[in-house]
Design a protein around this motif. Structure first.
Motif, PDB file in Angstrom:
ATOM      1  N   ASP A  17       0.810  -1.225   0.000  1.00  0.00           N
ATOM      2  CA  ASP A  17       0.000   0.000   0.000  1.00  0.00           C
ATOM      3  C   ASP A  17       0.841   1.272   0.000  1.00  0.00           C
ATOM      4  O   ASP A  17       0.307   2.372   0.139  1.00  0.00           O
ATOM      5  N   GLY A  18       2.163   1.115  -0.124  1.00  0.00           N
ATOM      6  CA  GLY A  18       3.043   2.276  -0.142  1.00  0.00           C
ATOM      7  C   GLY A  18       4.019   2.268   1.025  1.00  0.00           C
ATOM      8  O   GLY A  18       4.226   1.238   1.668  1.00  0.00           O
ATOM      9  N   ILE A  19       4.622   3.406   1.295  1.00  0.00           N
ATOM     10  CA  ILE A  19       5.608   3.534   2.358  1.00  0.00           C
ATOM     11  C   ILE A  19       4.903   3.707   3.700  1.00  0.00           C
ATOM     12  O   ILE A  19       4.049   4.577   3.863  1.00  0.00           O
ATOM     13  N   LYS A  20       5.278   2.863   4.652  1.00  0.00           N
ATOM     14  CA  LYS A  20       4.663   2.917   5.978  1.00  0.00           C
ATOM     15  C   LYS A  20       5.700   3.343   7.020  1.00  0.00           C
ATOM     16  O   LYS A  20       6.771   2.731   7.120  1.00  0.00           O
ATOM     17  N   PRO A  21       5.430   4.397   7.795  1.00  0.00           N
ATOM     18  CA  PRO A  21       6.375   4.802   8.844  1.00  0.00           C
ATOM     19  C   PRO A  21       6.312   3.851  10.034  1.00  0.00           C
ATOM     20  O   PRO A  21       5.235   3.477  10.490  1.00  0.00           O
ATOM     21  N   ILE A  22       7.493   3.470  10.549  1.00  0.00           N
ATOM     22  CA  ILE A  22       7.589   2.618  11.733  1.00  0.00           C
ATOM     23  C   ILE A  22       8.036   3.436  12.938  1.00  0.00           C
ATOM     24  O   ILE A  22       7.472   3.321  14.023  1.00  0.00           O
ATOM     25  N   LEU A  23       9.054   4.266  12.736  1.00  0.00           N
ATOM     26  CA  LEU A  23       9.500   5.210  13.759  1.00  0.00           C
ATOM     27  C   LEU A  23       9.434   6.621  13.192  1.00  0.00           C
ATOM     28  O   LEU A  23       9.788   6.844  12.034  1.00  0.00           O
ATOM     29  N   LYS A  24       9.009   7.559  14.021  1.00  0.00           N
ATOM     30  CA  LYS A  24       8.766   8.921  13.544  1.00  0.00           C
ATOM     31  C   LYS A  24       9.569   9.936  14.370  1.00  0.00           C
ATOM     32  O   LYS A  24       9.033  10.700  15.158  1.00  0.00           O
ATOM     33  N   GLY A  25      10.881   9.883  14.204  1.00  0.00           N
ATOM     34  CA  GLY A  25      11.723  10.862  14.875  1.00  0.00           C
ATOM     35  C   GLY A  25      11.878  10.608  16.356  1.00  0.00           C
ATOM     36  O   GLY A  25      11.655  11.499  17.178  1.00  0.00           O
ATOM     37  N   VAL A  26      12.290   9.391  16.722  1.00  0.00           N
ATOM     38  CA  VAL A  26      12.456   9.035  18.124  1.00  0.00           C
ATOM     39  C   VAL A  26      13.699   9.716  18.691  1.00  0.00           C
ATOM     40  O   VAL A  26      14.796   9.619  18.124  1.00  0.00           O
ATOM     41  N   ASN A  27      13.538  10.394  19.820  1.00  0.00           N
ATOM     42  CA  ASN A  27      14.638  11.003  20.565  1.00  0.00           C
ATOM     43  C   ASN A  27      14.562  10.508  22.001  1.00  0.00           C
ATOM     44  O   ASN A  27      13.493  10.554  22.619  1.00  0.00           O
ATOM     45  N   LEU A  28      15.703  10.061  22.528  1.00  0.00           N
ATOM     46  CA  LEU A  28      15.700   9.507  23.873  1.00  0.00           C
ATOM     47  C   LEU A  28      17.112   9.536  24.440  1.00  0.00           C
ATOM     48  O   LEU A  28      18.078   9.252  23.730  1.00  0.00           O
ATOM     49  N   THR A  29      17.222   9.898  25.714  1.00  0.00           N
ATOM     50  CA  THR A  29      18.508   9.888  26.411  1.00  0.00           C
ATOM     51  C   THR A  29      18.391   9.066  27.688  1.00  0.00           C
ATOM     52  O   THR A  29      17.441   9.251  28.457  1.00  0.00           O
ATOM     53  N   VAL A  30      19.320   8.151  27.881  1.00  0.00           N
ATOM     54  CA  VAL A  30      19.390   7.350  29.098  1.00  0.00           C
ATOM     55  C   VAL A  30      20.682   7.710  29.809  1.00  0.00           C
ATOM     56  O   VAL A  30      21.774   7.584  29.237  1.00  0.00           O
TER      57      VAL A  30
END
Length: 223
Positions: A17-30
């Motif tokens: 069905d086309g391009i599917k986003p899985i992650l959308k700009g994940v930002n994380l600090t541990v």
């Protein structure tokens, strides 16, 4: 000081069905010495984020820095240093448990076998059984041993207690507390809010590929 930092992680897959986003700009600090969770429903992007951090899957864009190193260009070095438990554990089916464990120890240059014996006893690993004859829980116990045998500074755990019986879960949680008290940083992916509240100080909530918030775990609702 951060042990793990994810910046602008995007991932897309091509479907009929086309391009599917899985992650959308994940930002994380541990931060160093933290026990930090990431939670979300199935398909939210938890495991994808971890697999990209470990360089098993390539992101469309973005970076992950682990222990001060780039997770892609220094992937081989990092995999020897980090303790990683995947959500699904697959080994060569003909191998015996101890063969897998010794291979992991050799890859990390570990010569002292006392730690291996201690962990195998703790998790009740059947070291002579072949992988092909093992349940998910017994294979997961091998993954716990290989992740912990070198006393890593960072543990990355993707649903590590799935398939384990209650006694082994308890022993594993107690050991995580000990490792954290000795200075290990723990990044923990789980869908069980009870386990997260028991073990983690901060939690990132991810849904549909986006981090919605990062909060103190005590403030999370069980509803």
């Amino acid at each position: 000081m951060s042990t793990l930092e994810i910046k602008d992680l995007y991932a897309h897959v091509e479907t009929k069905d086309g391009i599917k986003p899985i992650l959308k700009g994940v930002n994380l600090t541990v931060n160093s010495g933290e026990t930090h969770a990431i939670m979300g429903p199935n398909g939210s992007g938890k495991s994808t984020t971890i697999r990209m951090m470990m360089n098993y899957v390539r992101p469309t864009s973005g970076t992950a820095t682990i222990l001060g190193m780039d997770s892609r260009s220094q992937s081989g070095k990092l995999k020897k240093m980090v303790g990683y438990v995947p959500s699904e554990v697959d080994y060569y089916m003909d191998m015996r448990a101890m063969e897998v464990i010794r291979y992991a120890a050799a890859m990390r240059g570990l010569r002292d076998k006392s730690r291996i014996d201690q962990l195998c006893d703790l998790f009740e690993v059947d070291t002579v059984r072949r992988i092909s004859h093992m349940s998910l829980g017994n294979r997961k116990k091998i993954a716990l041993v290989t992740a912990l045998l070198h006393s890593p500074k960072l543990l990355i755990l993707d649903e590590p207690t799935s398939g384990l019986d209650s006694l082994i879960k308890r022993r594993f949680k107690d050991l995580l507390v000990e490792e954290n008290q000795k200075g290990a940083t723990i990044f923990f992916c789980n869908h069980d809010i009870g386990e997260v509240q028991e073990l983690c100080g901060r939690t990132a909530i991810i849904r549909k590929g986006s981090i919605l918030e990062v909060a103190n775990t005590d403030n999370l609702s069980s509803s």
